[in-house]
Enzyme design. Sequence first.
Site, mmCIF file in Angstrom:
data_model
loop_
_atom_site.group_PDB
_atom_site.id
_atom_site.type_symbol
_atom_site.label_atom_id
_atom_site.label_comp_id
_atom_site.label_asym_id
_atom_site.label_seq_id
_atom_site.Cartn_x
_atom_site.Cartn_y
_atom_site.Cartn_z
ATOM 1 N N LYS A 184 34.140 39.932 48.450
ATOM 2 C CA LYS A 184 35.033 40.644 48.001
ATOM 3 C C LYS A 184 36.517 40.061 47.925
ATOM 4 C CE LYS A 184 37.519 44.574 46.958
ATOM 5 N NZ LYS A 184 38.682 44.395 46.973
ATOM 6 N N GLU A 191 40.072 38.080 40.074
ATOM 7 C CA GLU A 191 40.759 39.246 39.472
ATOM 8 C C GLU A 191 42.236 38.710 39.151
ATOM 9 O OE1 GLU A 191 42.895 43.231 41.075
ATOM 10 O OE2 GLU A 191 40.595 43.101 41.190
#
Length: 483
Positions: A184, A191
């Site tokens: 994650k 991102e």
Amino acid sequence: MAQADIALIGLAVMGQNLILNMNDHGFVVCAFNRTVSKVDDFLANEAKGTKVVGAQSLKEMVSKLKKPRRIILLVKAGQAVDDFIEKLVPLLDTGDIIIDGGNSEYRDTTRRCRDLKAKGILFVGSGVSGGEEGARYGPSLMPGGNKEAWPHIKTIFQGIAAKVGTGEPCCDWVGDEGAGHFVKMVHNGIEYGDMQLICEAYHLMKDVLGMAQDEMAQAFEDWNKTELDSFLIEITANILKFQDTDGKHLLPKIRDSAGQKGTGKWTAISALEYGVPVTLIGEAVFARCLSSLKDERIQASKKLKGPQKFQFDGDKKSFLEDIRKALYASKIISYAQGFMLLRQAATEFGWTLNYGGIALMWRGGCIIRSVFLGKIKDAFDRNPELQNLLLDDFFKSAVENCQDSWRRAVSTGVQAGIPMPCFTTALSFYDGYRHEMLPASLIQAQRDYFGAHTYELLAKPGQFIHTNWTGHGGTVSSSSYNA
């Protein structure tokens, strides 16, 4: 009476939406919040008419759960997670499961896994991506930790996760201990990179090509029908079109100082720690840091000169395509670097990571969701031992096809004085990675000159040599190399 399939602690919007998602899929959820009045409010409003039940205490919550008890924590990362674990452990039995769905640091997850394993409790640290809407209608879920827990949570997790293709869930078991939260973290770093790359493309459109807001919006809409098809490209087009209440575009009014919660920084720090050149994510983090120096930049803009007024006199349509290809090639580099970091972490911690599976988990439900990720899964399906995405035939050809445009976009931007930290570092990485010989030999000679750190010869790898460069130094006979 035990009636609930799972409990969730933490009724902020993400927690509420995850509960409603589980309810939609037929699971009975028990809701709890530290501020107990929030439970009543939730049951009376958002959860009205559902099968969701509430609890006024942790003891009551535990009593309402079927065995093995499954409890999701969706609270602020850090001490709050440890505090709840401490309160829960005395109420639980061997084989019960605690799941941390927050943005926890992967080392904390590893520590909690080990501590709770000693107490007979199964701990899972799961990345949850997709924001509030993803939580409600289908997130990307990245669970890792004690694998004994997976059979007991798999149906729920894969049931509520986003689906892609023929209904494949964007969720699978990631690996041991902190693996889920590490994946994650890398997702969040990527991102950051994706967002900065889009910003640099926007900057070139605006300041080199002089494009208007609606014109740029149309370009991003067109790009979303190509290899760049993704959530972030889609919302960028929407943002560029959006008009304020006065009928003027909103984006030019927004202060150009980007915030960050720190997960991109964690990725960059991990890359440094494990010696992996994740340069693009690092530059994306630093770009946000630089943007936050707004007042300083205002002063600097009045004192520091750049190139004289740049006038683009080329073919506008052709250069727009150059920008698109530069964005695509740089994106490939960013993901290649991200997967390099995952591979190194797997080596460091002894994790068995399914890289194609990770790409699929990111294919839907999360902020970086894109068609592009399907190509990454295909690459790892072709070769599960693939060392680097750039060495896969598809990505090798894709970068080669973009290379001329990429170089034109970067060189034009440099001549115009446009900051493009991610475009330029991506290109530098590509050029460095494809060079058999780099000038690091000079660094080794310098280190040996001033610090007797030794060097290897190309013809004699594994033998460490010190040279008396000045005629005044000694010699090193030891082959130990520790600097």
